[in-house]
Design a protein around this motif. Structure first.
Motif, PDB file in Angstrom:
ATOM      1  N   GLN A 193       0.829  -1.206   0.000  1.00 49.79           N
ATOM      2  CA  GLN A 193       0.000   0.000   0.000  1.00 49.79           C
ATOM      3  C   GLN A 193       0.864   1.257   0.000  1.00 49.79           C
ATOM      4  O   GLN A 193       0.553   2.224  -0.691  1.00 49.79           O
ATOM      5  N   LEU A 194       1.943   1.235   0.777  1.00 49.72           N
ATOM      6  CA  LEU A 194       2.837   2.390   0.817  1.00 49.72           C
ATOM      7  C   LEU A 194       3.492   2.614  -0.544  1.00 49.72           C
ATOM      8  O   LEU A 194       3.561   3.745  -1.027  1.00 49.72           O
ATOM      9  N   ARG A 195       3.949   1.550  -1.171  1.00 52.57           N
ATOM     10  CA  ARG A 195       4.549   1.681  -2.508  1.00 52.57           C
ATOM     11  C   ARG A 195       3.539   2.241  -3.517  1.00 52.57           C
ATOM     12  O   ARG A 195       3.885   3.094  -4.334  1.00 52.57           O
ATOM     13  N   ASN A 196       2.305   1.743  -3.461  1.00 52.27           N
ATOM     14  CA  ASN A 196       1.277   2.245  -4.372  1.00 52.27           C
ATOM     15  C   ASN A 196       1.022   3.729  -4.150  1.00 52.27           C
ATOM     16  O   ASN A 196       0.900   4.496  -5.110  1.00 52.27           O
ATOM     17  N   ARG A 197       0.956   4.134  -2.901  1.00 52.36           N
ATOM     18  CA  ARG A 197       0.715   5.547  -2.585  1.00 52.36           C
ATOM     19  C   ARG A 197       1.905   6.393  -3.036  1.00 52.36           C
ATOM     20  O   ARG A 197       1.731   7.479  -3.603  1.00 52.36           O
ATOM     21  N   LEU A 198       3.109   5.931  -2.779  1.00 52.32           N
ATOM     22  CA  LEU A 198       4.299   6.666  -3.219  1.00 52.32           C
ATOM     23  C   LEU A 198       4.352   6.773  -4.740  1.00 52.32           C
ATOM     24  O   LEU A 198       4.730   7.813  -5.279  1.00 52.32           O
ATOM     25  N   ALA A 199       3.980   5.706  -5.430  1.00 55.04           N
ATOM     26  CA  ALA A 199       3.953   5.736  -6.896  1.00 55.04           C
ATOM     27  C   ALA A 199       2.995   6.817  -7.385  1.00 55.04           C
ATOM     28  O   ALA A 199       3.300   7.543  -8.340  1.00 55.04           O
ATOM     29  N   GLN A 200       1.849   6.949  -6.726  1.00 56.43           N
ATOM     30  CA  GLN A 200       0.888   7.993  -7.088  1.00 56.43           C
ATOM     31  C   GLN A 200       1.474   9.380  -6.857  1.00 56.43           C
ATOM     32  O   GLN A 200       1.324  10.276  -7.694  1.00 56.43           O
ATOM     33  N   VAL A 201       2.126   9.544  -5.725  1.00 52.85           N
ATOM     34  CA  VAL A 201       2.755  10.840  -5.413  1.00 52.85           C
ATOM     35  C   VAL A 201       3.824  11.165  -6.454  1.00 52.85           C
ATOM     36  O   VAL A 201       3.882  12.281  -6.982  1.00 52.85           O
ATOM     37  N   LEU A 202       4.669  10.199  -6.770  1.00 48.52           N
ATOM     38  CA  LEU A 202       5.739  10.419  -7.743  1.00 48.52           C
ATOM     39  C   LEU A 202       5.181  10.734  -9.128  1.00 48.52           C
ATOM     40  O   LEU A 202       5.728  11.575  -9.841  1.00 48.52           O
ATOM     41  N   ASP A 203       4.093  10.087  -9.492  1.00 41.89           N
ATOM     42  CA  ASP A 203       3.481  10.334 -10.802  1.00 41.89           C
ATOM     43  C   ASP A 203       2.940  11.749 -10.932  1.00 41.89           C
ATOM     44  O   ASP A 203       2.845  12.282 -12.032  1.00 41.89           O
ATOM     45  N   ARG A 204       2.576  12.359  -9.809  1.00 45.10           N
ATOM     46  CA  ARG A 204       1.990  13.702  -9.841  1.00 45.10           C
ATOM     47  C   ARG A 204       3.008  14.831  -9.710  1.00 45.10           C
ATOM     48  O   ARG A 204       2.641  16.003  -9.820  1.00 45.10           O
TER      49      ARG A 204
END
Length: 113
Positions: free
Chosen positions: A59-70
């Motif tokens: 879940q943390l990786r998924n959230r970080l991926a979203q942050v990085l994408d933005r």
């Protein structure tokens, strides 16, 4: 912050964070880059530490991926990606915590704290 005060693993994670930011054409190195690098570091202590604290790594990786994408991207990459003010602030607080603990080096564990 003096990078020579960082542990070798923490220095490597910071270099990996810079590489991640450069590869994605981001304008700055953010705390999310560094946390991503720490989570994916072979043999690092961040993943076991967070897992022990009850954090779901996927879940943390998924959230970080979203942050990085933005994060903002450079239209014309220069190859120079500075540390953001936010990451600088967090690293300074990490250094202060190490000093309060009378630690000679700043570790990734303190960054996570």
């Amino acid at each position: 912050m003096r990078t020579d005060k960082l542990t070798a693993r923490f220095q490597q994670a910071l270099a990996d964070a810079q590489s991640l930011a450069v590869g994605r054409d981001h304008t700055q190195i953010e705390p999310a880059h560094l946390l991503w690098a720490l989570l994916n570091q072979d043999g690092g202590s961040t993943l076991p530490l967070l897992t022990q604290a009850g954090v779901n790594p996927d879940q943390l990786r998924n959230r970080l991926a979203q942050v990085l994408d933005r994060l903002p991207k450079l239209s014309t990459p220069t190859g120079e990606v500075p540390v953001s003010a936010e990451l600088g602030r967090v690293l300074n607080l990490t250094d202060k915590l190490a000093q309060q603990r009378k630690d000679q080096f700043v570790s990734s564990e303190l960054f996570v704290l």
